[in-house]
Design an enzyme around this catalytic site. Structure first.
Site, short mmCIF file in Angstrom:
data_model
loop_
_atom_site.label_atom_id
_atom_site.label_comp_id
_atom_site.label_asym_id
_atom_site.label_seq_id
_atom_site.Cartn_x
_atom_site.Cartn_y
_atom_site.Cartn_z
CE LYS A 77 -26.83 92.89 45.97
NZ LYS A 77 -26.96 93.71 44.76
NE ARG B 33 -24.80 90.67 42.67
CZ ARG B 33 -25.16 89.66 43.46
NH1 ARG B 33 -24.27 88.83 43.94
NH2 ARG B 33 -26.42 89.51 43.78
N GLY C 262 -33.42 96.49 43.95
CA GLY C 262 -33.65 97.00 42.60
C GLY C 262 -33.48 98.49 42.42
CG MET D 189 -28.61 102.04 44.22
SD MET D 189 -27.42 102.10 45.52
CE MET D 189 -27.72 100.60 46.38
NE ARG E 142 -32.99 90.96 49.51
CZ ARG E 142 -32.95 91.53 48.32
NH1 ARG E 142 -31.99 92.37 48.02
NH2 ARG E 142 -33.85 91.28 47.41
CG HIS F 278 -39.73 96.20 41.34
ND1 HIS F 278 -40.72 97.15 41.19
CD2 HIS F 278 -38.75 96.78 42.06
CE1 HIS F 278 -40.33 98.26 41.78
NE2 HIS F 278 -39.14 98.06 42.30
CB SER G 244 -52.51 113.21 81.46
OG SER G 244 -52.52 112.66 80.17
CB CYS H 120 -53.45 111.69 76.87
SG CYS H 120 -53.59 113.44 77.25
CE1 TYR I 206 -51.91 107.57 80.75
CE2 TYR I 206 -51.36 107.35 83.08
CZ TYR I 206 -52.02 108.02 82.05
OH TYR I 206 -52.77 109.12 82.32
P1 ADP Z 1 -30.23 93.63 42.99
O1 ADP Z 1 -29.63 94.27 44.18
O2 ADP Z 1 -31.05 94.56 42.18
O3 ADP Z 1 -30.91 92.34 43.32
P2 ADP Z 1 -28.01 92.08 42.12
O4 ADP Z 1 -26.67 92.66 42.23
O5 ADP Z 1 -28.40 91.14 43.19
O6 ADP Z 1 -29.05 93.26 42.00
O7 ADP Z 1 -28.05 91.36 40.70
C1 ADP Z 1 -29.12 91.27 39.83
C2 ADP Z 1 -29.30 89.84 39.35
O8 ADP Z 1 -28.12 89.35 38.74
C3 ADP Z 1 -29.62 88.89 40.46
O9 ADP Z 1 -30.60 88.00 40.04
C4 ADP Z 1 -28.33 88.16 40.68
O10 ADP Z 1 -28.54 86.89 41.19
C5 ADP Z 1 -27.71 88.14 39.30
N1 ADP Z 1 -26.25 88.09 39.40
C6 ADP Z 1 -25.48 88.99 40.03
N2 ADP Z 1 -24.19 88.63 40.00
C7 ADP Z 1 -24.14 87.45 39.34
C8 ADP Z 1 -23.09 86.57 39.01
N3 ADP Z 1 -21.83 86.81 39.37
N4 ADP Z 1 -23.40 85.46 38.33
C9 ADP Z 1 -24.68 85.22 37.98
N5 ADP Z 1 -25.70 86.00 38.25
C10 ADP Z 1 -25.46 87.12 38.94
MG MG Z 2 -30.17 90.89 44.30
#
Ligand code: ADP
Ligand code: MG
Ligand code: MG
Length: 887
Positions: free
Chosen positions: A22, A92, A101, A103, A336, A452, A768, A836, A856
């Site tokens: 990220k 984040r 989702g 962490m 990503r 999710h 084989s 095999c 093979y």
């Molecule tokens: P995950 O890895 O579980 O997707 P994220 O870190 O991406 O968690 O964040 C969860 C949600 O919060 C996502 O929808 C993301 O777009 C939103 N979000 C994260 N940071 C910001 C920010 N700085 N401003 C607005 N929304 C945010």
């Molecule tokens: Mg995210």
């Protein structure tokens, strides 16, 4: 001094190991000028150090965070905790490999009783400010303080009821202030503390919580399933907030640059107006499809589309993007490489080659061979009659039939008992991961295609239907209803993840077929791969399937299954029971005719490609009735019919079974040891093979028989058997006047064979490697016992890195294979070599076989496409790096 903290403009996408996926991509997007709210990333190394120090953030890291914070404040012109212009941030998580989702993340950090007033003033929107504050309290309390969300949800619901509201947007600023007071009281009650008001303290607590979330239960489970090392750690991103909940000109959403379920080339995604981050993925409100945005906010949509195209070009892969619209302005919060089904992976790979974005080899490398069996699963027969009970969103393709369960723990429990279950939930959360793993498929009544449940199911290749709103779930009574129909816990349903349809009971399924794109991709794989792929097939039906799936021959045709046919087993038993050679040949002659028919079918199916036939391998007693059962029957007959011929017959059988029974059948009288003691059996088999080959040759179809002698450990065993084969073949050929080439070779499946491969090669045209037995005999494990008894513990406790029967043990078994190849080729440079065992259909083992210089691999027909792809990947990755001596 080591650098632990990077501003977004200091990183790039190559720094995943340091910044996590990220963070690296936020940096990359910042650098290419996309509208990314500014921030900084704390490295994965800081996380690992945190754990090493006994969960302590070092002074160095703390200092660097404070410096970065200052720079962020300068850049945004806002200050954390400032009562006139406060900075609000998200904290984040983000590891090297995406773990959606799993962490934790905290939004709106920096809110307190004072800054909330400033936010209200600045935005001229009190309602928004207090809503954001209560969201922060809720999230922070859950993630950082560990208070169950339930308390907050319950309180909010009570407030709504009390005021006679149906939905949140009806709450006014004053209402939210009341909720906030209630929330604070919950915190006090649960944790005996005041909700932290100091933003800097909030920040450091949140950072710790994200570090800690690396080791929460669901993250650990996710890593185990996806084989992500525990040692990587997570980075932490601190990013200034943008708000999708500022009103009806704001919103938040998720977009895939192509359809992650089918691969179709069109923007795909969902959004919610007046909502914040989590709301879309959490599946709490069912969001709007992305194309609706085109009508609602055409300018924003146009910008989003352009950004998606730019990102896809930049990364040369399908992207999964998070965005937020704040008062009509677009911000990108994440990108990503999108997770996708096998079908989508193939489609996208082929399309991107056609579009000139990637080359063929990249397309080959992008598809995970293990994922391919999704495409080779049975599907619902589209022509069969089906009466859908209801329909939801087709979130992940594939069909599944199973018993309905409503809870992840139940799914896991029943799954462990070997039952097929379908998990039906209002929505899923990351805590349900173990239940999704255990289930055949997932159905949710809420949430969209990017919820999710959908994301996780697609990643695992499980069928999934989302947002099936007509389905009313009653968790308390463990049932769901659709109109008047009631479906209870344990009832069987079938779902079609490609159409979104749910049916009662089972539905007719059909055998899989390869799509045109898949065939094309595999044809590219065939062009690059430098190792052959054959199939293990014992009958004409499997042989045809293997051929259809692209096998270049049969690497293992086991003849014992032909003996097990219920119509044949009495003859086989009589043959075994025969007291002398003459009696035995009577039955062997009958078997000869049957075997010959089998071989003719296989030779015809393979149309001149090589067919390796292994002569009889298992010990004789496997064809006889079970000893215990026989004993019971004999005892019964002794009491009820002491003089019956039936008893005499059973007693004779029992005597033979006793005679043949072994302490250690795996190391017993089997393989070529049978051929040496009962040469007439092998002779019959060879005659059947050569007769069949003559017949098929006469029909004008070429044949390439390869006769394989099992379980050879000493060259003399093979020498004798080879002589027997050659004499028999010569007899048949000269009698019929039909001549053709055939090979005689051996399996290498006991260590002595590998150790003396130079001697054995004197008598062999091919080797084989029978890696099932070779693994057993190298480890001295009996597979049947080991897998049931101690092997699981071995793997859990990391005594062994993985199950050597599934993934070839390169260090031990692999060394024997390398030795076998090298020694064998020293004697006979044109010696053909293959594998095999079941390993022949597993990607890491295939990679090893390529490196060891085998000609093979051979695997089950359904794994042939996988093996073709894995063979190509191994070739691309290691081309030219193979040791000359081995090649
Ligand atoms: P995950 O890895 O579980 O997707 P994220 O870190 O991406 O968690 O964040 C969860 C949600 O919060 C996502 O929808 C993301 O777009 C939103 N979000 C994260 N940071 C910001 C920010 N700085 N401003 C607005 N929304 C945010
Ligand atoms: Mg995210
Ligand atoms: Mg064997």
């Amino acid at each position: 001094m080591e650098k632990y903290v990077y501003l977004f403009n200091e990183g790039n996408s190559d720094m995943r190991n340091i910044l996590g996926g990220k963070g690296a991509n936020l940096a990359e997007m910042t650098n290419i000028g996309l509208p990314v709210p500014f921030g900084f990333t704390i490295s994965t190394q800081a996380c690992n150090d945190y754990y090493k120090a006994g969960k302590k953030i070092s002074d160095t890291v703390e200092q660097q965070i404070l410096v970065a914070l200052e720079q962020l404040e300068e850049k945004t012109g806002k200050k954390l905790g400032d009562v006139t212009n406060p900075l609000l941030v998200s904290v984040r998580s983000g590891s090297v490999f995406s773990m959606p989702g799993m962490m934790d993340t905290v939004l709106n950090l920096g809110m307190n009783d004072e800054t909330v007033k400033a936010v209200a003033r600045l935005t001229n929107n009190e309602r928004f400010a207090y809503d954001s504050y209560r969201r922060f309290i809720q999230m922070f309390s859950n993630v950082v303080l560990g208070i169950d969300l339930f308390y907050f949800e319950q309180f909010l619901e009570e407030t709504r009821e009390k005021k006679g509201y149906k939905v949140d947007p009806e709450l006014t600023a004053e209402d939210w202030q009341e909720v906030i007071a209630g929330y604070k009281a919950i915190v006090k009650r649960q944790k005996k503390i005041e909700f932290p008001q100091n933003p800097q303290e909030q920040l450091f607590l949140a950072i710790r919580a994200v570090f800690d979330s690396w080791n929460n239960q669901r993250a650990i489970v996710y890593r185990r399933i996806h084989k992500i090392p525990d040692s990587l750690g997570t980075a932490v991103n601190v990013q200034s907030m943008v708000f999708g909940n500022m009103g009806n000109d704001s919103g938040t959403g998720v977009a895939f640059t192509r359809n992650p379920s089918t691969g179709e080339h069109q923007l795909y995604g969902e959004y919610l107006m007046n909502a914040q981050g989590e709301d879309v993925v959490a599946g709490i409100r069912t969001p709007e499809a992305i194309h609706v945005l085109e009508k609602e906010m055409p300018d924003v949509y146009k910008k989003l589309l352009a950004t998606c195209q730019l990102l896809e070009k930049h990364y040369q892969d399908m992207q999964d993007i998070e965005f937020t619209i704040e008062r009509g302005e677009l911000f990108i919060l994440q990108t990503r490489n999108g997770k996708r089904t096998a079908q989508a992976a193939v489609q996208i790979g082929v399309d991107m080659v056609r579009e000139g974005i990637i080359d063929k080899e990249t397309a080959i490398l992008r598809v995970d061979p293990e994922q391919l069996n999704q495409l080779l699963h049975r599907r619902i027969d589209q022509t069969a009659k089906r009466v859908p009970l209801t329909k939801g969103l087709p979130a992940s393709p594939g069909a599944a039939t199973g018993a309905v369960v409503f809870d992840a723990d139940e799914a896991e429990q029943l799954g462990k008992e070997g039952k097929k279950v379908i998990l039906v939930r209002p929505e899923t959360t990351p805590d349900d991961i173990h239940g999704i793993v255990a289930a055949e498929a997932v159905v949710t009544s809420r949430g969209g295609m990017t919820s999710h449940a959908a994301v996780v199911a697609r990643g695992m290749g499980k069928a999934c239907i989302c947002g099936c709103e007509s389905l009313k779930i009653d968790l308390k009574n463990k049932l769901f209803t659709v109109g008047d129909t009631v479906v209870k816990y344990g009832d069987i349903i079938t779902i079609d993840g490609s159409t979104g349809e749910i049916m009662l009971g089972g539905v007719a399924m059909i055998e899989p077929q390869l799509s045109e794109e898949f065939k094309l991709l595999l044809s590219w794989a065939d062009q690059v791969r430098e190792i052959g792929v054959r199939a293990n097939a014992d009958n004409p039906v499997d042989a045809r399937k293997a051929f259809e799936f692209g096998a270049g021959g049969i690497g293992l045709c086991r003849t014992e299954h032909m003996f097990m046919d219920p119509k044949r087993i009495p003859i086989v038993q009589s043959m075994i029971l025969a007291e002398n050679y003459e009696d035995r040949t009577v039955f062997l002659d009958q078997l000869l005719i049957m075997q010959q028919g089998d071989f003719e079918g296989i030779f015809e199916a393979m149309e001149g490609h090589p067919v390796t036939i292994r002569l009889l391998d298992p010990p004789m007693h496997e064809f006889l009735p079970d000893k215990e059962e026989l004993l019971v029957e004999v005892t019964k007959l002794q009491l009820t019919a002491p003089d019956s011929p039936e008893l005499a017959e059973k007693e004779r059988l029992l005597k033979k079974v006793n005679q043949l029974s072994e302490f250690n059948p795996m190391l017993g009288h089997r393989g070529c040891r049978l051929g040496i003691i009962y040469p007439e059996i092998y002779e019959m088999q060879v005659r059947a093979i050569i007769n069949a080959a003559v017949k098929v040759t006469e029909k004008g179809i070429p044949v390439k028989p390869e006769i394989m002698i099992p379980l050879v450990g000493h060259v003399n065993e093979l020498k004798r058997m080879r002589q027997l084969v050659e004499e028999t073949a010569e007899q048949v050929m000269s009698a019929t006047g039909v001549y053709f080439d055939y090979l005689v070779g051996t399996m290498i499946e006991v260590p002595r064979a590998a150790l003396t491969a130079d001697r054995i090669a004197e008598q062999a045209d091919f080797f084989s490697f029978g890696t099932n037995d070779l693994t057993q005999t190298t480890f001295g494990f009996s597979r049947d016992d080991a897998e049931g008894k101690f092997l699981q513990t071995y793997i859990e406790q990391k005594v062994l890195p993985e199950n050597p029967f599934a993934i070839l043990d390169r260090e031990g078994v692999g060394k024997l294979i390398e030795m076998g190849v090298t020694l064998g080729r020293k004697t006979k440079s044109n010696l053909k070599t293959g594998i095999c065992g079941e390993h022949g259909g597993e990607k890491s083992s295939i990679e090893f076989c390529y490196l060891a210089g085998l000609d093979y691999v051979s695997c089950s027909p359904y794994r042939v496409p996988l093996a073709r792809l894995a063979a190509a990947q191994a070739t691309i990755q290691h081309r030219g790096s193979i040791v000359e001596a081995v090649r």
